[in-house]
Design a protein around this motif. Structure first.
Motif, PDB file in Angstrom:
ATOM      1  N   LEU A 140      36.335  42.775  31.837  1.00  8.99           N
ATOM      2  CA  LEU A 140      36.280  41.271  31.999  1.00  8.99           C
ATOM      3  C   LEU A 140      34.903  41.073  33.045  1.00  8.99           C
ATOM      4  CD1 LEU A 140      37.107  38.622  31.724  1.00  8.99           C
ATOM      5  CD2 LEU A 140      38.725  38.552  33.644  1.00  8.99           C
ATOM      6  N   VAL A 141      34.706  41.875  34.076  1.00  7.72           N
ATOM      7  CA  VAL A 141      33.528  41.711  34.723  1.00  7.72           C
ATOM      8  C   VAL A 141      32.152  41.868  34.182  1.00  7.72           C
ATOM      9  CG1 VAL A 141      35.133  42.295  37.030  1.00  7.72           C
ATOM     10  CG2 VAL A 141      33.764  44.121  35.998  1.00  7.72           C
ATOM     11  N   THR A 142      32.351  42.595  33.264  1.00 13.09           N
ATOM     12  CA  THR A 142      31.075  42.960  32.320  1.00 13.09           C
ATOM     13  C   THR A 142      30.407  41.943  31.767  1.00 13.09           C
ATOM     14  OG1 THR A 142      32.013  43.767  30.499  1.00 13.09           O
ATOM     15  CG2 THR A 142      31.573  45.387  32.174  1.00 13.09           C
ATOM     16  N   TYR A 143      31.098  40.536  31.768  1.00  7.49           N
ATOM     17  CA  TYR A 143      30.691  39.496  31.205  1.00  7.49           C
ATOM     18  C   TYR A 143      29.989  38.553  32.146  1.00  7.49           C
ATOM     19  CZ  TYR A 143      33.217  40.775  27.084  1.00  7.49           C
ATOM     20  OH  TYR A 143      33.779  41.532  26.059  1.00  7.49           O
ATOM     21  N   TYR A 144      29.849  38.884  33.494  1.00  7.66           N
ATOM     22  CA  TYR A 144      29.219  38.182  34.587  1.00  7.66           C
ATOM     23  C   TYR A 144      27.655  38.806  35.031  1.00  7.66           C
ATOM     24  CZ  TYR A 144      33.760  36.139  34.557  1.00  7.66           C
ATOM     25  OH  TYR A 144      34.981  35.508  34.122  1.00  7.66           O
ATOM     26  N   PRO A 145      26.813  38.148  34.541  1.00  4.56           N
ATOM     27  CA  PRO A 145      25.379  38.610  34.875  1.00  4.56           C
ATOM     28  C   PRO A 145      25.462  38.612  36.564  1.00  4.56           C
ATOM     29  CG  PRO A 145      25.243  37.122  33.390  1.00  4.56           C
ATOM     30  CD  PRO A 145      26.600  37.198  33.566  1.00  4.56           C
ATOM     31  N   ARG A 146      25.782  37.662  37.349  1.00  5.48           N
ATOM     32  CA  ARG A 146      26.238  37.305  38.590  1.00  5.48           C
ATOM     33  C   ARG A 146      27.550  37.459  39.121  1.00  5.48           C
ATOM     34  NH1 ARG A 146      21.775  36.270  36.633  1.00  5.48           N
ATOM     35  NH2 ARG A 146      22.739  34.973  35.301  1.00  5.48           N
ATOM     36  N   GLY A 147      27.947  38.479  39.877  1.00  5.17           N
ATOM     37  CA  GLY A 147      29.424  38.490  40.359  1.00  5.17           C
ATOM     38  C   GLY A 147      29.951  39.401  39.825  1.00  5.17           C
ATOM     39  N   GLU A 148      29.540  40.341  38.837  1.00  7.41           N
ATOM     40  CA  GLU A 148      30.396  41.760  38.440  1.00  7.41           C
ATOM     41  C   GLU A 148      31.043  42.504  39.391  1.00  7.41           C
ATOM     42  OE1 GLU A 148      29.516  45.365  35.290  1.00  7.41           O
ATOM     43  OE2 GLU A 148      27.848  43.928  35.752  1.00  7.41           O
ATOM     44  N   LYS A 149      30.383  42.930  40.541  1.00  6.81           N
ATOM     45  CA  LYS A 149      30.856  43.934  41.549  1.00  6.81           C
ATOM     46  C   LYS A 149      31.973  43.037  42.387  1.00  6.81           C
ATOM     47  CE  LYS A 149      28.002  45.027  44.645  1.00  6.81           C
ATOM     48  NZ  LYS A 149      28.326  44.657  46.041  1.00  6.81           N
ATOM     49  N   GLU A 150      31.711  42.060  42.613  1.00  7.78           N
ATOM     50  CA  GLU A 150      32.553  41.184  43.587  1.00  7.78           C
ATOM     51  C   GLU A 150      33.804  40.669  43.055  1.00  7.78           C
ATOM     52  OE1 GLU A 150      28.334  40.852  44.831  1.00  7.78           O
ATOM     53  OE2 GLU A 150      29.126  40.587  43.099  1.00  7.78           O
ATOM     54  N   LEU A 151      33.684  40.493  41.628  1.00  6.67           N
ATOM     55  CA  LEU A 151      34.900  39.998  41.202  1.00  6.67           C
ATOM     56  C   LEU A 151      35.965  40.956  40.493  1.00  6.67           C
ATOM     57  CD1 LEU A 151      33.354  37.184  38.807  1.00  6.67           C
ATOM     58  CD2 LEU A 151      34.972  36.773  40.671  1.00  6.67           C
ATOM     59  N   ARG A 152      35.612  42.193  40.626  1.00 12.86           N
ATOM     60  CA  ARG A 152      36.578  43.265  40.418  1.00 12.86           C
ATOM     61  C   ARG A 152      37.908  43.281  41.091  1.00 12.86           C
ATOM     62  NH1 ARG A 152      33.209  47.169  39.832  1.00 12.86           N
ATOM     63  NH2 ARG A 152      32.824  47.071  37.417  1.00 12.86           N
ATOM     64  N   GLY A 153      37.656  43.256  42.293  1.00 13.25           N
ATOM     65  CA  GLY A 153      39.139  42.834  43.038  1.00 13.25           C
ATOM     66  C   GLY A 153      39.821  41.724  42.867  1.00 13.25           C
ATOM     67  N   PRO A 154      39.290  40.577  42.940  1.00 11.31           N
ATOM     68  CA  PRO A 154      39.915  39.374  42.318  1.00 11.31           C
ATOM     69  C   PRO A 154      40.635  39.399  40.996  1.00 11.31           C
ATOM     70  CG  PRO A 154      37.938  38.608  43.671  1.00 11.31           C
ATOM     71  CD  PRO A 154      37.888  40.291  43.304  1.00 11.31           C
ATOM     72  N   PHE A 155      39.825  39.914  40.174  1.00 12.56           N
ATOM     73  CA  PHE A 155      40.522  39.838  38.733  1.00 12.56           C
ATOM     74  C   PHE A 155      41.843  40.935  38.695  1.00 12.56           C
ATOM     75  CE2 PHE A 155      36.463  38.522  36.284  1.00 12.56           C
ATOM     76  CZ  PHE A 155      36.690  37.101  36.473  1.00 12.56           C
ATOM     77  N   ASN A 156      41.770  41.852  39.608  1.00  8.81           N
ATOM     78  CA  ASN A 156      43.071  42.714  39.690  1.00  8.81           C
ATOM     79  C   ASN A 156      44.213  42.023  40.372  1.00  8.81           C
ATOM     80  OD1 ASN A 156      42.792  45.470  38.898  1.00  8.81           O
ATOM     81  ND2 ASN A 156      40.830  45.389  39.869  1.00  8.81           N
ATOM     82  N   LYS A 157      44.009  40.808  41.011  1.00 12.59           N
ATOM     83  CA  LYS A 157      44.901  39.792  41.597  1.00 12.59           C
ATOM     84  C   LYS A 157      45.498  38.879  40.572  1.00 12.59           C
ATOM     85  CE  LYS A 157      44.555  41.027  46.580  1.00 12.59           C
ATOM     86  NZ  LYS A 157      43.255  41.021  46.749  1.00 12.59           N
ATOM     87  N   PHE A 158      44.395  38.440  40.056  1.00 13.73           N
ATOM     88  CA  PHE A 158      44.590  37.046  39.036  1.00 13.73           C
ATOM     89  C   PHE A 158      43.682  37.182  37.927  1.00 13.73           C
ATOM     90  CE2 PHE A 158      44.791  33.039  37.238  1.00 13.73           C
ATOM     91  CZ  PHE A 158      46.238  32.477  37.610  1.00 13.73           C
ATOM     92  N   CYS A 159      44.313  37.832  36.697  1.00 14.63           N
ATOM     93  CA  CYS A 159      43.255  37.798  35.549  1.00 14.63           C
ATOM     94  C   CYS A 159      43.877  37.082  34.198  1.00 14.63           C
ATOM     95  CB  CYS A 159      43.326  39.583  35.166  1.00 14.63           C
ATOM     96  SG  CYS A 159      41.929  40.042  34.398  1.00 14.63           S
ATOM     97  N   THR A 160      43.294  37.337  33.030  1.00 15.52           N
ATOM     98  CA  THR A 160      43.571  36.517  32.105  1.00 15.52           C
ATOM     99  C   THR A 160      44.938  36.165  31.579  1.00 15.52           C
ATOM    100  OG1 THR A 160      41.466  37.343  31.163  1.00 15.52           O
ATOM    101  CG2 THR A 160      42.695  36.434  29.682  1.00 15.52           C
ATOM    102  N   GLY A 161      45.475  37.489  31.883  1.00 10.92           N
ATOM    103  CA  GLY A 161      47.005  37.484  31.421  1.00 10.92           C
ATOM    104  C   GLY A 161      47.931  36.307  32.533  1.00 10.92           C
ATOM    105  N   ASP A 162      47.495  36.348  33.722  1.00 16.21           N
ATOM    106  CA  ASP A 162      48.110  35.509  34.496  1.00 16.21           C
ATOM    107  C   ASP A 162      47.756  33.906  34.409  1.00 16.21           C
ATOM    108  OD1 ASP A 162      48.955  37.636  36.491  1.00 16.21           O
ATOM    109  OD2 ASP A 162      47.042  38.134  36.516  1.00 16.21           O
TER     110      ASP A 162
END
Length: 406
Positions: free
Chosen positions: A65-87
């Motif tokens: 999922l993070v690979t779709y973010y030109p800005r924020g790719e690195k930073e969003l990895r942790g957050p997406f592990n807490k609340f992602c598409t399925g959530d």
């Protein structure tokens, strides 16, 4: 006389509502206000996805999922592990909204109406007693020892926790800069290219799967390319505009675009196909029918651009003409002169410097009890529901942090 709340959320958009609802559902005793500068809330939700609201994208693995973010790719990895598409899908399901997946992965409410999402949010805020206050344009934000003071054109608000979800609002960015935050200057992302070129002049609506690159840079993308009356659009172009937002702004949107109309076919392979057609289709006119999985109208235009007459048969094509045609097919160059906003879905690259935000909590590293969610941060994504997923995830995490303190 000031109005006091436990939490004030600045910005009545997707991230603001999601933050407020998640706080209030877990702790109904928290007094929350959403301040919106406009007369209407959730206006971007309303127009998203052509009025259908592209809620998220069917990409369920955080690292993908993070690979779709030109800005924020690195930073969003942790957050997406807490609340992602399925959530996100579960959350909306629990609130009476069923989502469906389209062929390209985009997800919409099954009603195909953004009003479904708006109604869901408005009903929740009403039920939970969250105050939604419109026409509240913030004039100043002040940090006192124990609270925040927010002044609008007609009211003062006090709160313990302040969540900023104002999107790409330069006035708010300026205020936050005054409080010590750094702002990455905004430039447009997700835009289409203005091109005047005889080869595409009368081909509005023609689409092909192509790969595109900006000449003399490392910027490249692929995907469906759509010819429009002002130039080129479609997922491939939008992807390129998002990844190249800063570089293309620096070029003042004047650059050369290289297009491979056959997507991943190489020049020599293309030339081999054309040479074999010279023998196999000897008596047929070249311009008549595209031999590739490729629109006939575009094929005819590129044949003519190669210096080949409409009546020329394959047998009569010279080596020079076949070379020129192969170049038009896989190495076509177009001069881009300016950009156009993609529909009403204006997305900006820029905002709060990401190093100044704790992405475990969405809290400011500079100021206590200040949080960020959504596009106010220097986070943006390509088109397809990804910008909303950032809003849901960051809003959810900000809500959890505030709840843990209460």
């Amino acid at each position: 006389m000031s109005k006091s709340f436990d939490v004030v959320i600045a910005g009545g958009g997707a991230a603001g509502f999601f933050t407020a609802i998640n706080i209030a559902e877990a702790n109904p005793n928290v007094k929350i206000a959403i301040l919106e500068r406009g007369k209407e809330v959730l206006s971007k939700v309303r127009i998203s996805g052509g009025g259908r609201c592209n809620v998220t994208h069917a990409c369920f693995v955080p690292n993908d999922l993070v690979t779709y973010y030109p800005r924020g790719e690195k930073e969003l990895r942790g957050p997406f592990n807490k609340f992602c598409t399925g959530d996100t899908i579960d959350w909306f399901e629990q609130h009476g909204v069923t989502l469906k997946i389209e062929d390209d992965g985009r997800m919409f409410p099954i009603t195909d109406s953004s009003q479904t999402i708006i109604d869901c949010f408005l009903e929740a805020t009403q039920k939970l007693g969250i105050q939604v206050l419109t026409s509240q344009s913030i004039q100043s934000v002040y940090k006192a020892a124990s609270h925040w003071k927010i002044t609008t054109q007609n009211e003062n608000y006090l709160c313990e926790d302040l969540v900023m979800t104002t999107g790409s609002n330069p006035k708010i960015w300026q205020m936050l800069q005054g409080l010590g935050h750094s702002i990455v200057p905004p430039v447009p992302s997700l835009f289409t290219f203005n091109i005047k070129d005889a080869r595409i002049k009368n081909l509005m609506g023609v689409s092909a799967l192509a790969s595109v690159k900006v000449k003399n840079t490392k910027l490249e993308a692929s995907g469906p390319l759509l010819i429009t009356h002002w130039g080129m659009s479609g997922p491939g172009i939008l992807r390129l505009s998002a990844w190249g937002a800063r570089e293309l702004a620096a070029k003042n949107y004047q650059f050369t675009l290289k297009v491979n109309w056959l997507n991943d076919v190489l020049f020599n392979d293309c030339l081999d196909v054309l040479k074999s057609l010279k023998h196999e289709q000897a008596k047929k006119q070249i311009a008549k029918k595209s031999p590739f999985n490729f629109p006939n109208r575009l094929w005819e235009s590129l044949v003519l651009a190669s210096g080949i007459d409409a009546a020329t048969r394959w047998a009569d094509a010279t080596a020079k003409q076949l070379n020129a045609l192969a170049n038009q097919l896989v190495n076509a160059e177009f001069n881009v002169n300016g950009k156009s906003t993609f529909k009403e879905e204006f997305v900006t690259a820029g905002g709060i410097e990401l190093k100044e935000i704790n992405f475990k909590t969405m809290q400011s590293k500079m100021l206590d009890n200040l949080y960020f969610a959504g596009e106010i941060m220097n986070v943006d994504a390509i088109t397809g529901g990804f910008n909303f997923q950032n809003a849901w995830t960051s809003g959810y995490l900000a809500a959890q942090t505030i709840l843990n303190k209460k």
